[in-house]
Scaffold this motif. Sequence first.
Motif, short mmCIF file in Angstrom:
data_model
loop_
_atom_site.label_atom_id
_atom_site.label_comp_id
_atom_site.label_asym_id
_atom_site.label_seq_id
_atom_site.Cartn_x
_atom_site.Cartn_y
_atom_site.Cartn_z
N GLU A 123 17.15 7.25 5.00
CA GLU A 123 16.57 5.91 5.09
C GLU A 123 17.67 4.88 5.38
O GLU A 123 18.70 4.87 4.71
N SER A 130 11.86 10.68 0.25
CA SER A 130 11.34 9.63 1.13
C SER A 130 9.85 9.87 1.33
O SER A 130 9.39 11.01 1.49
N ASN A 140 7.61 7.78 9.48
CA ASN A 140 8.91 7.13 9.25
C ASN A 140 8.99 5.79 9.98
O ASN A 140 9.69 5.63 10.96
N ASN A 149 8.36 14.54 9.49
CA ASN A 149 8.09 13.21 8.91
C ASN A 149 6.62 12.94 8.65
O ASN A 149 6.17 11.79 8.74
N TRP A 164 15.30 5.63 10.22
CA TRP A 164 14.60 6.25 9.10
C TRP A 164 13.99 7.56 9.60
O TRP A 164 13.31 7.56 10.64
N GLY A 165 14.19 8.65 8.91
CA GLY A 165 13.56 9.90 9.32
C GLY A 165 14.41 11.10 8.95
O GLY A 165 15.62 11.00 8.75
#
Length: 820
Positions: free
Chosen positions: A371, A354, A98, A325, A386-387
């Motif tokens: 995101e 994602s 991520n 992730n 992000w993650g």
Amino acid sequence: MKRRLWLIGALVALSWATPARADTGVIIRTTGGLPALQALCFLPATCTVVGGLDGALGQVFLVTTPLPLQNFLGLLPGLTGFVDAEVNQLLNLVGGLNLVPTAISPTLMQDRSSVPYPANSTTQTAWNSYVNQPAASIVGVQNAQKAFNVTGNGIVADIDTGVDPNHPVLQPVLVPGNGYDFTRNQAGGSELNDLPPSFPTPTPCSSSTCPSPAQVNQSSVAVLDQSSVAVLDGNSQYAAFGHGTMVMGIIHLVAPTAQLMPLKAFHSDGTAALSDILRAIYYGVQNSANVINMSFDTKTSSVELQKALDYANQQGVLCAASAGNDGTQEIVYPAALQNDVMGVASTSDQDSRSSFSNYGSAIVWVAAPGEAIVSTYPFNTYAAGWGTSFSAPFVSGGAALLNNLQAAIKESGAAAATANAVPLDPSLGLNHGRLDLVMTLGSLGGTPDYGISASPTAGTINAGQSANFTVSAAPAHGFDQTVTWTCSVAPAGPTCAVSPSSVKLDGSSTATATATMMTTMRGGLLAPQTLRRYAPPQPRMLLVIGFAWIAVVLVVWGLAHSFQRRPGLAAAAGIVGIALCTYSCGGYGGGPPGSGSPTLSSVTLNPAAVTGGSSSTGTVTLSGPPSGYGASVNLTSSASAATVPASVTVASGATSATFTVNTTAVTASTMATITASYGDATKTASLTVTPSQAASTLSSLTLNPTSVTGGAQSSTGTVMLTGPAPTGGAQIMLSSDNGTASVPASVTVAAGASSATFTVSTSAAAVSTPVTISASYAGVTKTASLTVAPAGTPAGTYTLTITGTSGNLSHSTAVQVTVN
């Protein structure tokens, strides 16, 4: 007891033969409680009791031992009430795929205008880019709050790096005492304690003075607007700093009146001991937490982690965890413990998985945006991350909203409610789909759905006019998805459309659109008459006619005076005049053509191949229309298997005529030459007569649609056999009884298949024209009827059907339109 201690002492003595090493942490569960552990650790160099992990329960403890792990574990079966033991593993928030995109939208966090939050607050505000960010709209935060009058209830605990207790957005909703710091064994879960005393205190900035977003770490992948970037960026000691504040900010975004309990089990570098995570779980449950958020994962299973979450489940605590992730399908914990936890994957704003998000139904219960999520960050500022760490708190916040509606809701009930999500492509491996808070809350009062209706339900118009209807979609039980409109008209002819093509429901209000049925004016109302073809006389013919009539006049006048004296002469003159007139006007015809008369152009057969016992249609064509009573064309066949009439007559004024070629059954393929003769011209055509295929016969002929607009639409014909076609396929002969609709001469059903399709092409029709399409094979003929409508809309009653579709749901309504 003395004997047991003696045996333990002997094992300890033997262990001294191994080299010394750093103490190992071991998590032990025993029903003997602390006294049993103290008895074991009383012996020198055996172990040290660090403390209890399960709070008031007194059965789970952390000890350290200098002994090799296997040697120490060998001592435990002698422990009173020993149940299990495992190594105190280390977890890490940092890592995964991520990463911050190479190009960050410059507008991502530029909207720093303050708006009230919660919406009805007169004192609390937050950045607009946080309150009204796309992710909040995607999961329906404000729609859910408004539709169900909920803003969060109870306490949501977050096991993380802690929180900035001074952040003005979070400070009012932190529990008294601000949670607990398990990394320091002290009250207050502040992550600011991880910073050195010399750390500069950032100065709050305005929209005009804040620097551009900058990347500060890889765990939360944050984008930060404050002056301490240089201290945090690239410093592994602070790789996870701010993570907890961001996660709690998302929980607060979803449930702004729920209380937040920071449980600091992770250091600012992103590491945490399993023992501290266990302590945090038991602490949260025993201190009235209703929800526990766990934005972390480990690939190593843990018996005690599962038992701690079993305990939370038994106490009615709802749990959510991130799916990880690594961008792969793998098993991670605690997300995989689906009896106790809702695992959450990450999606983009376009509802695609994602790239960094783990997937698979074994760990993913539901997905949520992950995101560029804007959230609170230490020092009275905001960041974007992000993650899956930032996907899980959307579900945890949703659990606090569920607690508003049903305070006694259990994990199983919350999971079932959350499963009412937006369906996604199953190949994404995101189980129930993407979180929708309106559907989640609505499921407690019934299944989220919508109804479709139209007004008025009937109408009358003239051909060439349009009819408009208002179509409505009414949500039920909080349904707030997009409904896409389609429409159809039966029977075929008129067209329809719906505007707008889709509507977005908000969970409570009805949305409308306009459905329109369009018709066209009819060009003609009478069937065409079959008229004898008239050809204007040619100049030569005009001269002949003129001289003939002059001759008649002169003869009659010249002989008029001698009529009484020579009546025979007068009669002869009359006959000559009549003969001249008759010849000049075309005579009686019927004989072979003379100079300047039409000639035979061609003879054709349709189809050119038939099964013995079937027939073919022949057509003779002249170069022009014959005069008089028509032209007789002689016919012959070279084979007895195919017979033709002796002749066929082309009517006066026409240029062609048809005849039937009858065939008889044959045992082998037979070629027959059909010959047509007229005057000096002879034309031929070949017909193949094939033997009957006994293995299968023609079963049916169907057309779809059965009514089309001539010249604008076609129909698809389907022929079916009673069984599979033989080797080489089955050739089905086709014909149409009206030129308004044409078909190919034949269609072949492939070997082994039992059906084939063909296209029925049409031409413009002045009036509604019935056409019969025929198919023949193996001595069997099937027919189907097709109506070729004129370009204008025929009079009649039509059904306009409007359909609203959303995901796997679809509802329709119909109105009746009479066209005059």
